[in-house]
Motif scaffolding. Structure first.
Motif, PDB file in Angstrom:
ATOM      1  N   PHE A  26       0.835  -1.192   0.000  1.00  0.00           N
ATOM      2  CA  PHE A  26       0.000   0.000   0.000  1.00  0.00           C
ATOM      3  C   PHE A  26       0.875   1.249   0.000  1.00  0.00           C
ATOM      4  O   PHE A  26       1.778   1.382   0.809  1.00  0.00           O
ATOM      5  CB  PHE A  26      -0.922   0.006   1.222  1.00  0.00           C
ATOM      6  N   VAL A  27       0.597   2.171  -0.931  1.00  0.00           N
ATOM      7  CA  VAL A  27       1.323   3.437  -1.004  1.00  0.00           C
ATOM      8  C   VAL A  27       0.392   4.544  -0.513  1.00  0.00           C
ATOM      9  O   VAL A  27      -0.732   4.685  -0.989  1.00  0.00           O
ATOM     10  CB  VAL A  27       1.809   3.730  -2.449  1.00  0.00           C
ATOM     11  N   ALA A  33       5.475   4.088   0.999  1.00  0.00           N
ATOM     12  CA  ALA A  33       4.802   2.823   1.262  1.00  0.00           C
ATOM     13  C   ALA A  33       4.533   2.675   2.756  1.00  0.00           C
ATOM     14  O   ALA A  33       5.275   3.205   3.584  1.00  0.00           O
ATOM     15  CB  ALA A  33       5.661   1.658   0.771  1.00  0.00           C
ATOM     16  N   VAL A  34       3.499   1.926   3.084  1.00  0.00           N
ATOM     17  CA  VAL A  34       3.202   1.622   4.482  1.00  0.00           C
ATOM     18  C   VAL A  34       4.210   0.580   4.965  1.00  0.00           C
ATOM     19  O   VAL A  34       4.342  -0.485   4.377  1.00  0.00           O
ATOM     20  CB  VAL A  34       1.759   1.081   4.640  1.00  0.00           C
ATOM     21  N   MET A  35       4.940   0.941   6.004  1.00  0.00           N
ATOM     22  CA  MET A  35       5.894   0.021   6.653  1.00  0.00           C
ATOM     23  C   MET A  35       5.809   0.291   8.157  1.00  0.00           C
ATOM     24  O   MET A  35       6.789   0.645   8.799  1.00  0.00           O
ATOM     25  CB  MET A  35       7.313   0.253   6.127  1.00  0.00           C
ATOM     26  N   HIS A  57       9.384   0.883  -6.095  1.00  0.00           N
ATOM     27  CA  HIS A  57       9.354  -0.481  -6.626  1.00  0.00           C
ATOM     28  C   HIS A  57       7.917  -0.892  -6.969  1.00  0.00           C
ATOM     29  O   HIS A  57       7.663  -1.467  -8.028  1.00  0.00           O
ATOM     30  CB  HIS A  57       9.956  -1.453  -5.604  1.00  0.00           C
ATOM     31  N   ILE A  58       6.985  -0.570  -6.085  1.00  0.00           N
ATOM     32  CA  ILE A  58       5.578  -0.921  -6.309  1.00  0.00           C
ATOM     33  C   ILE A  58       5.041  -0.187  -7.539  1.00  0.00           C
ATOM     34  O   ILE A  58       4.353  -0.780  -8.376  1.00  0.00           O
ATOM     35  CB  ILE A  58       4.731  -0.605  -5.061  1.00  0.00           C
ATOM     36  N   THR A  65       7.665  -9.500  -5.537  1.00  0.00           N
ATOM     37  CA  THR A  65       8.948  -9.738  -4.901  1.00  0.00           C
ATOM     38  C   THR A  65      10.043  -9.076  -5.729  1.00  0.00           C
ATOM     39  O   THR A  65      10.044  -9.178  -6.951  1.00  0.00           O
ATOM     40  CB  THR A  65       9.218 -11.244  -4.788  1.00  0.00           C
ATOM     41  N   GLY A  66      10.959  -8.391  -5.048  1.00  0.00           N
ATOM     42  CA  GLY A  66      12.061  -7.769  -5.766  1.00  0.00           C
ATOM     43  C   GLY A  66      12.997  -7.034  -4.828  1.00  0.00           C
ATOM     44  O   GLY A  66      12.681  -6.799  -3.660  1.00  0.00           O
ATOM     45  N   ILE A  67      14.156  -6.696  -5.339  1.00  0.00           N
ATOM     46  CA  ILE A  67      15.125  -5.937  -4.554  1.00  0.00           C
ATOM     47  C   ILE A  67      14.697  -4.477  -4.560  1.00  0.00           C
ATOM     48  O   ILE A  67      14.556  -3.869  -5.613  1.00  0.00           O
ATOM     49  CB  ILE A  67      16.545  -6.107  -5.117  1.00  0.00           C
TER      50      ILE A  67
END
Length: 117
Positions: A26-27, A33-35, A57-58, A65-67
């Motif tokens: 979620f952005v 992003a929500v963290m 990234h999103i 999945t990704g770096i």
């Protein structure tokens, strides 16, 4: 072979290892992003701006999945949105056809799918 250990994720990261953090995709309106909880929050507190790297990234790749930063892998564990109010961590004060995914419980099927990819 996967080595499962129980330790401080920051210590693992400091040693130069890759780490994988669960994310919800979620952005927020401010573009980050929500963290806000768990391992994602711990890493975001340790690396200011990690939430911006995740949101980029999103936006570029979708919630996959990704770096997202040096040796940090995003591992989606929640859907982008939820349609069943019963699947939410807490009940919102509003009725909707769609609820933000960050309010939903972790969906283990998503974890299994991403592990297999």
């Amino acid at each position: 072979m996967i080595n499962i250990i129980q330790t401080d994720i920051i210590e693992v990261y400091k040693k130069g290892n890759y780490v994988c953090i669960p994310t919800n995709g979620f952005v927020k309106k401010d573009g980050r992003a929500v963290m806000g909880a768990g391992v994602a929050k711990v890493m975001n507190d340790y690396i200011p701006g990690l939430d911006t790297h995740l949101s980029n990234h999103i936006k570029e790749n979708g919630h996959k999945t990704g770096i997202i930063y040096e040796r940090i892998i995003s591992f989606p564990t929640k859907p982008v949105y939820c349609t069943n109010k019963k699947d939410l961590i807490k009940q919102p004060k509003f009725e909707s056809k769609y609820y933000p995914g960050f309010l939903s419980i972790v969906q283990l099927i998503l974890c299994k799918i991403f592990i297999l990819l």
